[in-house]
Design a protein around this motif. Structure first.
Motif, PDB file in Angstrom:
ATOM      1  N   ALA A   1      15.277   1.000  -4.198  1.00 33.79           N
ATOM      2  CA  ALA A   1      13.814   0.714  -4.439  1.00 33.79           C
ATOM      3  C   ALA A   1      13.572  -0.070  -5.507  1.00 33.79           C
ATOM      4  O   ALA A   1      14.131   0.203  -6.509  1.00 33.79           O
ATOM      5  CB  ALA A   1      13.326   2.069  -3.749  1.00 33.79           C
ATOM      6  N   ILE A   2      12.416  -0.696  -5.354  1.00 37.59           N
ATOM      7  CA  ILE A   2      11.722  -1.230  -6.710  1.00 37.59           C
ATOM      8  C   ILE A   2      10.282  -1.217  -6.301  1.00 37.59           C
ATOM      9  O   ILE A   2       9.815  -1.108  -5.091  1.00 37.59           O
ATOM     10  CB  ILE A   2      11.998  -2.686  -6.834  1.00 37.59           C
ATOM     11  N   GLY A   3       9.404  -1.194  -7.527  1.00 38.68           N
ATOM     12  CA  GLY A   3       7.964  -0.840  -7.239  1.00 38.68           C
ATOM     13  C   GLY A   3       7.366  -2.190  -8.084  1.00 38.68           C
ATOM     14  O   GLY A   3       7.731  -2.600  -8.817  1.00 38.68           O
ATOM     15  N   LEU A   4       6.407  -2.576  -7.157  1.00 34.61           N
ATOM     16  CA  LEU A   4       5.681  -3.861  -7.579  1.00 34.61           C
ATOM     17  C   LEU A   4       4.292  -3.435  -7.725  1.00 34.61           C
ATOM     18  O   LEU A   4       3.622  -2.984  -6.850  1.00 34.61           O
ATOM     19  CB  LEU A   4       6.071  -5.067  -6.853  1.00 34.61           C
TER      20      LEU A   4
ATOM     21  N   GLY B   1       0.915  -1.285  -0.029  1.00 34.51           N
ATOM     22  CA  GLY B   1       0.068  -0.288   0.102  1.00 34.51           C
ATOM     23  C   GLY B   1       0.779   1.237   0.024  1.00 34.51           C
ATOM     24  O   GLY B   1       0.571   2.122   0.470  1.00 34.51           O
ATOM     25  N   GLY B   2       1.853   1.071  -0.555  1.00 33.20           N
ATOM     26  CA  GLY B   2       3.250   2.042  -0.507  1.00 33.20           C
ATOM     27  C   GLY B   2       3.068   3.285  -1.683  1.00 33.20           C
ATOM     28  O   GLY B   2       3.827   3.902  -1.808  1.00 33.20           O
ATOM     29  N   ALA B   3       1.915   3.293  -2.555  1.00 32.95           N
ATOM     30  CA  ALA B   3       1.818   4.272  -3.773  1.00 32.95           C
ATOM     31  C   ALA B   3       1.548   5.575  -3.297  1.00 32.95           C
ATOM     32  O   ALA B   3       1.518   6.642  -4.131  1.00 32.95           O
ATOM     33  CB  ALA B   3       0.949   3.651  -5.015  1.00 32.95           C
ATOM     34  N   SER B   4       0.600   5.723  -2.226  1.00 34.58           N
ATOM     35  CA  SER B   4       0.122   7.131  -1.780  1.00 34.58           C
ATOM     36  C   SER B   4      -0.035   6.936  -0.234  1.00 34.58           C
ATOM     37  O   SER B   4       0.067   6.132   0.281  1.00 34.58           O
ATOM     38  CB  SER B   4      -1.209   7.318  -2.539  1.00 34.58           C
ATOM     39  N   GLY B   5      -0.506   8.264   0.221  1.00 36.24           N
ATOM     40  CA  GLY B   5      -0.935   8.501   1.487  1.00 36.24           C
ATOM     41  C   GLY B   5       0.112   7.813   2.623  1.00 36.24           C
ATOM     42  O   GLY B   5       1.362   8.458   2.501  1.00 36.24           O
ATOM     43  N   ILE B   6      -0.331   7.259   3.504  1.00 35.43           N
ATOM     44  CA  ILE B   6       0.458   6.770   4.599  1.00 35.43           C
ATOM     45  C   ILE B   6       1.706   5.887   4.359  1.00 35.43           C
ATOM     46  O   ILE B   6       2.656   6.051   4.591  1.00 35.43           O
ATOM     47  CB  ILE B   6      -0.363   5.983   5.840  1.00 35.43           C
ATOM     48  N   GLY B   7       1.334   5.087   3.192  1.00 34.59           N
ATOM     49  CA  GLY B   7       2.391   4.001   2.541  1.00 34.59           C
ATOM     50  C   GLY B   7       3.377   4.735   1.990  1.00 34.59           C
ATOM     51  O   GLY B   7       4.762   4.467   2.274  1.00 34.59           O
TER      52      GLY B   7
ATOM     53  N   GLU C   1       5.962   2.152  -8.764  1.00 32.15           N
ATOM     54  CA  GLU C   1       7.168   2.409  -9.300  1.00 32.15           C
ATOM     55  C   GLU C   1       7.489   3.879  -9.264  1.00 32.15           C
ATOM     56  O   GLU C   1       8.737   3.880  -9.383  1.00 32.15           O
ATOM     57  CB  GLU C   1       6.942   1.816 -10.711  1.00 32.15           C
ATOM     58  N   ALA C   2       6.735   4.853  -9.542  1.00 32.35           N
ATOM     59  CA  ALA C   2       6.964   6.286  -9.287  1.00 32.35           C
ATOM     60  C   ALA C   2       7.709   6.587  -8.138  1.00 32.35           C
ATOM     61  O   ALA C   2       8.633   7.369  -8.036  1.00 32.35           O
ATOM     62  CB  ALA C   2       5.700   7.085  -9.466  1.00 32.35           C
ATOM     63  N   VAL C   3       6.945   5.994  -6.966  1.00 26.78           N
ATOM     64  CA  VAL C   3       7.477   6.369  -5.568  1.00 26.78           C
ATOM     65  C   VAL C   3       8.771   5.697  -5.460  1.00 26.78           C
ATOM     66  O   VAL C   3       9.681   6.097  -4.945  1.00 26.78           O
ATOM     67  CB  VAL C   3       6.632   5.518  -4.458  1.00 26.78           C
ATOM     68  N   ALA C   4       9.407   4.366  -6.071  1.00 23.27           N
ATOM     69  CA  ALA C   4      10.356   3.787  -6.061  1.00 23.27           C
ATOM     70  C   ALA C   4      11.241   4.520  -6.920  1.00 23.27           C
ATOM     71  O   ALA C   4      12.643   4.993  -6.318  1.00 23.27           O
ATOM     72  CB  ALA C   4      10.343   2.199  -6.430  1.00 23.27           C
ATOM     73  N   SER C   5      10.868   5.090  -7.980  1.00 26.14           N
ATOM     74  CA  SER C   5      11.826   5.878  -8.791  1.00 26.14           C
ATOM     75  C   SER C   5      12.106   7.259  -8.073  1.00 26.14           C
ATOM     76  O   SER C   5      13.390   7.745  -8.155  1.00 26.14           O
ATOM     77  CB  SER C   5      11.207   6.343 -10.069  1.00 26.14           C
TER      78      SER C   5
ATOM     79  N   VAL D   1       7.909  -1.135  -2.891  1.00 29.49           N
ATOM     80  CA  VAL D   1       7.029  -0.445  -2.814  1.00 29.49           C
ATOM     81  C   VAL D   1       5.797  -1.098  -3.533  1.00 29.49           C
ATOM     82  O   VAL D   1       6.170  -1.353  -4.684  1.00 29.49           O
ATOM     83  CB  VAL D   1       7.062   0.874  -3.311  1.00 29.49           C
ATOM     84  N   ALA D   2       5.012  -1.856  -2.774  1.00 33.24           N
ATOM     85  CA  ALA D   2       4.076  -2.632  -3.570  1.00 33.24           C
ATOM     86  C   ALA D   2       2.553  -1.976  -3.333  1.00 33.24           C
ATOM     87  O   ALA D   2       2.337  -1.471  -2.212  1.00 33.24           O
ATOM     88  CB  ALA D   2       4.127  -4.176  -2.844  1.00 33.24           C
ATOM     89  N   ASP D   3       1.979  -2.075  -4.514  1.00 37.55           N
ATOM     90  CA  ASP D   3       0.693  -1.559  -4.468  1.00 37.55           C
ATOM     91  C   ASP D   3      -0.254  -2.092  -5.435  1.00 37.55           C
ATOM     92  O   ASP D   3       0.267  -2.375  -6.466  1.00 37.55           O
ATOM     93  CB  ASP D   3       0.796  -0.021  -4.422  1.00 37.55           C
ATOM     94  N   LEU D   4      -1.585  -1.991  -5.386  1.00 32.61           N
ATOM     95  CA  LEU D   4      -2.489  -2.301  -6.664  1.00 32.61           C
ATOM     96  C   LEU D   4      -2.310  -1.446  -7.793  1.00 32.61           C
ATOM     97  O   LEU D   4      -2.201  -1.727  -8.838  1.00 32.61           O
ATOM     98  CB  LEU D   4      -3.889  -2.111  -6.056  1.00 32.61           C
ATOM     99  N   GLU D   5      -1.919  -0.198  -7.492  1.00 35.41           N
ATOM    100  CA  GLU D   5      -1.671   0.772  -8.468  1.00 35.41           C
ATOM    101  C   GLU D   5       0.127   0.764  -8.798  1.00 35.41           C
ATOM    102  O   GLU D   5       1.200   1.402  -8.110  1.00 35.41           O
ATOM    103  CB  GLU D   5      -1.987   2.308  -8.169  1.00 35.41           C
ATOM    104  N   GLY D   6       0.131  -0.240  -9.582  1.00 35.61           N
ATOM    105  CA  GLY D   6       1.751  -0.401  -9.745  1.00 35.61           C
ATOM    106  C   GLY D   6       2.446   0.790 -10.444  1.00 35.61           C
ATOM    107  O   GLY D   6       3.575   0.863 -10.058  1.00 35.61           O
TER     108      GLY D   6
END
Length: 707
Positions: free
Chosen positions: A489-492, A444-450, A475-479, A466-471
């Motif tokens: 970091a990596i985004g999944l 749940g790392g794509a937005s908000g608290i995550g 990935e943007a947060v990982a970048s 960073v894993a989230d339904l909104e992949g």
């Protein structure tokens, strides 16, 4: 080697030096990350307006691949000449002298220990490489003879001497009338090659010509004496190889044992076909035990790799779908013992060579023939540098074996280099942060608290998945993290509720979590921190009208997804044997009722009770489980809830926020997501190691306080 283009090199000598450096640095067969050196001797104005003769040389800690003009140090040549007048000099004295030689002391990086070498060589432009081709000749017992046969009088030879002042002193002695006309390069035993020229292009072309001749020499020896030890065919499929690095297999066990021995590292894994071929020959273990490619590679890749026999290490007991704890324990025991035995052997090696306290980063390469290689580093970037160095090393080993046989330094010389303070400063870096060496998975790392927590963890040194339904957003947060600290970091894409979704984008929660944690372990070698912050806003229904689909949706995201994540994450943490941190984003709704949000609150309450059971079972293993009671946090999900409540109560959003502010003990409508991230950071750190089954309340009103 790449071609030289005058149109890209620039008109002035500094621009040409940068272009030369970037060309050399971009070729991993010439230098590996952070290695090698280049220089030019020019006339320029100093800060007093005088025209002086200066050496412009790559500064300490820079990388030829990416270096710019600002990465070079300018030094007075006349002052550097004083090095030739000294018969003895400590490292501290040498560095003090070189700092005193700096033309722009307040601007330039610290001089490299290779600076004296460049100041004493009789050429304008110089490129110093750790190239595979020439080291295939000089990493042998008869290095001088091979250099003379391959190059004739075009290349001078210097027997091994430690870099720094000893090398400068020997080079000064060699230069007293011993340089012959036409010499275009210097081959340094077990240290690399220096090629030169009066222009940057001539230097580069001389380097290319000499390396080409070295490659021809090695190729001719291969043709004359084909290997008597053909490589064994690989017996494992690609799918099986990837399975061996999964959550319940080798990587967490290796990393956990290294951590127990005081080496807080992450692992990078490489099972590419060329590397598998290199490590799977019948004589690899014996050859690899002799050392690495150059003294500089010791610092980056360790003094020698640990080569594990797959059977002895327990790898042959593994199956791709192995999940049970009993099997994992059977596999872990011999593997742990093998790593411990290697550390004991290393400790004896260090003590025999005058080092009573072994360095923490004693092992950086673990090769498993037929499986792949694990590379250990204080961060992934350094683990990848070890990988690049080892890739070059196995090529040099093969070349040296074709020419004669691979031979590295004596243990005494290798240990002197490994513990040399001037070189260790390159890899030890700044003071450690709270989460250095840790691997965190934020679901749940794509937005908000995550998102706020992922960024906070990374800022404190963690490697973050960073894993989230909104992949794409993950990935943007990982970048964003990688832009500040590369390779962190990596985004999944992870769908924690796909089991209950009519049009699932991913497998069911257990499979989705297994895939995410498999990727975490494959990329970073293990897992230390799980922050479960997946969330879905409630659909507001009175209990008399609430349908089953809403109940299932809330439970799927907030409870069942957390159960699946905990199950797989805890298996990795147990395999590592070094404890761990499980952190969950609960809610005020777990403790206080909210009209229309019964399903939401019940799912959060289920999560809270589950976490208490997790704490009860896993704390004995050093794995803590805690949760955060967050309320009125300024996130997209909360803003949506405010909007829906405003419509339902026939109020404006401003009026709803005013009501939140009125009931808040802080008298604020919302609390920033960073406040939750700060709480999560404490729960993720060593400071909370004796806190488990605990709730931390962030924001909100008195009604949210646990009773």
């Amino acid at each position: 080697m790449k071609p030289w283009y005058d149109s890209e090199a620039g008109a002035d000598e500094i621009s040409q030096l940068v272009y030369l450096s970037n060309l050399v640095g971009s070729d991993l067969s010439l230098v590996q990350p952070g290695g090698g050196n280049t220089s030019v001797k020019i006339e320029e104005e100093d800060i007093f307006g005088r025209t002086v003769r200066a050496l412009v040389v790559k500064g300490s800690g820079t990388d030829l691949r990416t270096i710019t003009a600002a990465g070079f140090t300018h030094l007075y040549m006349d002052r550097l000449a004083m090095l030739q007048e000294r018969s003895e000099m400590t490292d501290e004295e040498m560095m003090a002298l070189m700092r005193a030689c700096m033309v722009f002391a307040d601007r330039d990086p610290v001089p490299s220990v290779e600076t004296p070498l460049h100041s004493l060589l009789p050429a304008k432009f110089i490129a110093h490489t750790h190239d595979v081709a020439s080291l295939s000749l000089t990493d042998t017992p008869s290095a001088r003879a091979h250099v003379e046969r391959a190059f004739g009088k075009d290349v001078a030879f210097l027997e091994y001497v430690r870099p720094g002042f000893p090398l400068a002193k020997r080079l000064a002695e060699m230069g007293n009338g011993k340089w012959e006309m036409g010499v275009r390069a210097l081959a340094m035993e077990k240290h690399g090659l220096c090629a030169w020229g009066e222009t940057a292009r001539e230097c580069y072309e001389n380097l290319a010509s000499i390396i080409g001749r070295a490659e021809e020499y090695v190729a001719a020896r291969r043709r004359a004496a084909p290997s008597a030890h053909p490589e064994e065919s690989l017996s494992l499929s690609k799918d099986r190889l990837e399975g061996r690095a999964a959550t319940d297999e080798m990587a967490p066990v290796i990393r956990g044992e290294l951590m127990r021995l005081g080496w807080p590292c992450v692992l990078a894994f490489d099972d590419s076909p060329d590397l598998l071929e290199a490590i799977s020959g019948p004589r690899f273990a014996e050859i690899a035990a002799r050392g690495v490619m150059t003294p500089e590679h010791i610092l980056r890749a360790g003094v020698r790799p640990l080569v594990l026999d797959a059977d002895a290490a327990g790898a042959q007991q593994l199956t791709p779908d192995a999940q049970n704890t009993e099997q994992a324990a059977r596999v872990a025991a011999p593997l742990r013992e093998t790593v411990r035995a290697a550390h004991q052997a290393y400790t004896r090696y260090a003590a025999a060579n005058g080092q009573a306290t072994p360095v923490a980063d004693w092992l950086k390469l673990i090769a498993v023939p037929g499986v792949g290689v694990f590379f250990a580093g204080k961060d992934r970037r350094n683990a990848l540098i070890a990988r690049d160095c080892f890739r070059a090393t196995v090529q040099a080993m093969a070349g040296a074996e074709a020419v004669e046989s691979f031979q590295f330094l004596s243990d005494a010389d290798a240990c002197e280099m490994e513990y040399w303070p001037l070189e260790r400063r390159k890899i030890e870096g700044a003071a450690r942060k709270a989460l250095d060496g840790k691997v965190a998975l934020v679901i749940g790392g794509a937005s908000g608290i995550g998102r706020a927590t992922a960024l906070r963890f990374a800022a404190e040194g963690a490697h973050v998945v960073v894993a989230d339904l909104e992949g794409a957003q993950a990935e943007a947060v990982a970048s964003e993290i990688n832009a500040a600290t590369p390779e962190r970091a990596i985004g999944l894409t992870v769908d924690v509720a796909s089991r209950h979704s009519g049009e699932s984008r991913n497998p069911s929660p257990p499979e989705s979590m297994e895939a995410a944690i498999h990727q975490t372990v494959l990329h970073f070698g293990g897992l230390d921190i799980l922050f479960y912050s997946a969330g879905v806003a409630p659909e507001l229904h009175l209990v008399s009208e609430m349908d089953d689909a809403e109940v299932r949706r809330q439970l799927a995201v907030h409870y069942e997804g957390a159960v699946a994540a905990t199950r797989v994450a805890s298996q990795v943490m147990l395999a590592q044997g070094q404890g761990g941190r499980l952190i969950y984003n609960a809610s005020k709704a777990a403790f206080a009722s909210g009209e229309g949000a019964a399903a939401y609150g019940a799912s959060k309450a289920a999560l809270v009770h589950y976490v208490r059971n997790v704490a009860n079972e896993l704390s004995r293993h050093g794995i803590t489980a805690n949760y955060i009671n967050a309320d009125a946090i300024d996130t997209p999900l909360f803003r949506r809830l405010v909007s829906e409540r405003a419509v339902a109560s026939d109020r404006t959003e401003a009026e709803m926020l005013a009501r939140y502010a009125e009931r808040s003990i802080f008298r604020t409508a919302t609390v920033p997501a960073q406040a939750v991230a700060d709480a999560a950071l404490w729960l993720a750190s060593e400071a909370s190691r004796y806190t488990s089954g605990c709730v931390i309340t962030v924001g909100g009103g008195a009604e949210g306080m646990p009773r």
